[in-house]
Scaffold this motif. Structure first.
Motif, short mmCIF file in Angstrom:
data_model
loop_
_atom_site.label_atom_id
_atom_site.label_comp_id
_atom_site.label_asym_id
_atom_site.label_seq_id
_atom_site.Cartn_x
_atom_site.Cartn_y
_atom_site.Cartn_z
N ASP A 138 21.47 -13.74 15.71
CA ASP A 138 20.97 -12.70 16.62
C ASP A 138 21.28 -12.99 18.09
N SER A 139 20.57 -13.96 18.68
CA SER A 139 20.54 -14.00 20.14
C SER A 139 21.85 -14.46 20.78
N GLU A 186 14.99 -12.45 10.98
CA GLU A 186 16.04 -11.58 11.54
C GLU A 186 17.06 -11.21 10.46
N TYR A 190 18.11 -7.34 9.27
CA TYR A 190 19.43 -6.70 9.11
C TYR A 190 19.54 -6.00 7.76
N CYS A 222 25.49 -10.82 8.89
CA CYS A 222 24.54 -10.51 9.97
C CYS A 222 25.26 -10.30 11.30
N LYS A 226 25.44 -6.98 13.74
CA LYS A 226 25.11 -7.01 15.16
C LYS A 226 26.31 -6.56 16.00
N LEU A 243 17.73 -2.68 16.29
CA LEU A 243 17.50 -4.13 16.14
C LEU A 243 16.06 -4.50 16.46
#
Ligand code: GLY
Length: 353
Positions: A138-139, A186, A190, A222, A226, A243
């Motif tokens: 994610d980040s 997370e 997704y 994933c 994203k 998200l």
């Protein structure tokens, strides 16, 4: 090696996923930042202990002059005072506009280092080397970088895309189970919002050892979701809001635990379950889907619900940066692997809660 390219109007960058990639970071950074002489590496006391020497050796081997700065592990490092100290240290190191910053660690390090890169000398290149599952899926992708203010998380920040994201799944082997589970929240998200096959896969592989066996393809799936979302809506005014599934109420649960009791992943897991239940009440989410989400979060050791007062719900909803005026956009799954944006009044949401 698995590769993805994030294509944005003013820059393209690669996400590379491979076991053992950390040892090749020097060569790969050299390709991505051909002009750079100096790299300022920011890590934390946990990731640093495990990975900093391997990274330093690889970067030095590729001819970079390296400064390594270790910040204390934990959310408290993601603050303006730490950022200001980093700015001074980068200047003392002699960083120029053609040099770069490297983030080695989890989400806190990535957000802090990314914001430092976005602001020093009006912006220098940066490379993300995420070492937690949450940061890998994610980040580290998508360019949201920030520090926290007293009034809330991520309130001072920027969109500053990295030049390169290097994901070494080997880094995950050293994660304690609760930290791995945090990232799984997370991953489950997704599956819920964008990929029914991923949702089914997680249900059939609902343990850490089973996920670890397939980790490269889980990470790829994933990051690919994203990537697509960020390419559609880099600035978070439309599709990227998807998200946030689980995050609106997740913020309330983090607040309810005063940011001590519950981790981000735990709060998001309970947030997904509660938001899906709201979806059922609003006639959007099929009841059996809400139940599946609850069972999946529980299977990975994440909470299905977290106690929260109306006051904390109100505070979190009032502060939510994604709400416009008195309205807030909830993300509600309407079928497996798909979600919609559902704007509603904040007051109406509070009453429902
Ligand atoms: N972590 C949510 C986003 O990048 O938009």
């Amino acid at each position: 090696m698995k590769r993805l390219t994030v294509s944005l109007p003013d820059r393209n960058y690669e996400i590379q996923i491979q076991r053992g990639l950390l040892a090749q970071a020097g060569r790969l950074c050299r390709q991505a930042l051909p002009q750079a002489g100096r790299l300022f590496v920011i890590t934390d006391s946990v990731a640093g202990l495990l990975f900093q020497e391997r990274l330093r050796a690889s970067l030095a081997g590729a001819g970079f002059q390296v400064a390594l700065r270790v910040v204390p592990a934990g959310e408290q490092s993601k603050c303006a005072a730490q950022l200001a100290q980093l700015w001074e240290e980068m200047m003392a190191f002699g960083l120029t506009r053609t040099d770069g910053v490297v983030a080695l660690g989890g989400g806190v390090v990535g957000d802090l280092a990314g914001f430092a890169a976005a602001t020093i000398l009006r912006g220098v290149d940066f490379v993300q080397i995420p070492t937690t599952l949450l940061a890998q899926v994610d980040s580290s992708v998508g360019g949201k970088v920030a520090v926290n203010l007293e009034r809330g998380k991520n309130l001072a920040g920027a969109f500053w895309q990295p030049r390169l994201v290097l994901i070494d799944p080997d880094a995950l082997d050293s994660l304690p189970d609760p930290v791995f589970a945090d990232g799984m929240a997370e991953v489950i998200k997704y599956g819920c919002i964008a990929d029914e096959a991923l949702l089914r896969f997680l249900e059939q592989h609902a343990s850490r050892p089973q996920i670890t066996q397939e980790i490269e393809s889980v990470l790829y799936t994933c990051c690919d979701i994203k990537r697509k979302v960020v390419e559609q809506d880099e600035r978070d005014t439309g599709a990227r809001m998807l998200l946030n599934f689980g995050h609106t109420l997740g913020h309330a649960y983090e607040l309810a635990g005063r940011y001590q009791l519950w981790t981000h992943g735990q709060a998001v897991a309970a947030g997904m379950v509660r938001e899906a239940e709201l979806g059922v009440e609003l006639g959007i989410t099929p009841p059996n889907l809400a139940a599946r989400i609850g069972e999946l979060t529980q299977a990975f050791g994440l909470p299905r619900d977290i106690p929260c007062t109306g006051r904390d719900y109100a505070a979190a909803i009032g502060l939510d940066k994604k709400g416009a005026g008195e309205a807030i956009t909830l993300i509600l799954p309407d079928r497996p692997g798909h979600a919609i944006r559902y704007p509603m009044g904040k007051q109406a949401l509070l009453e429902l809660l």
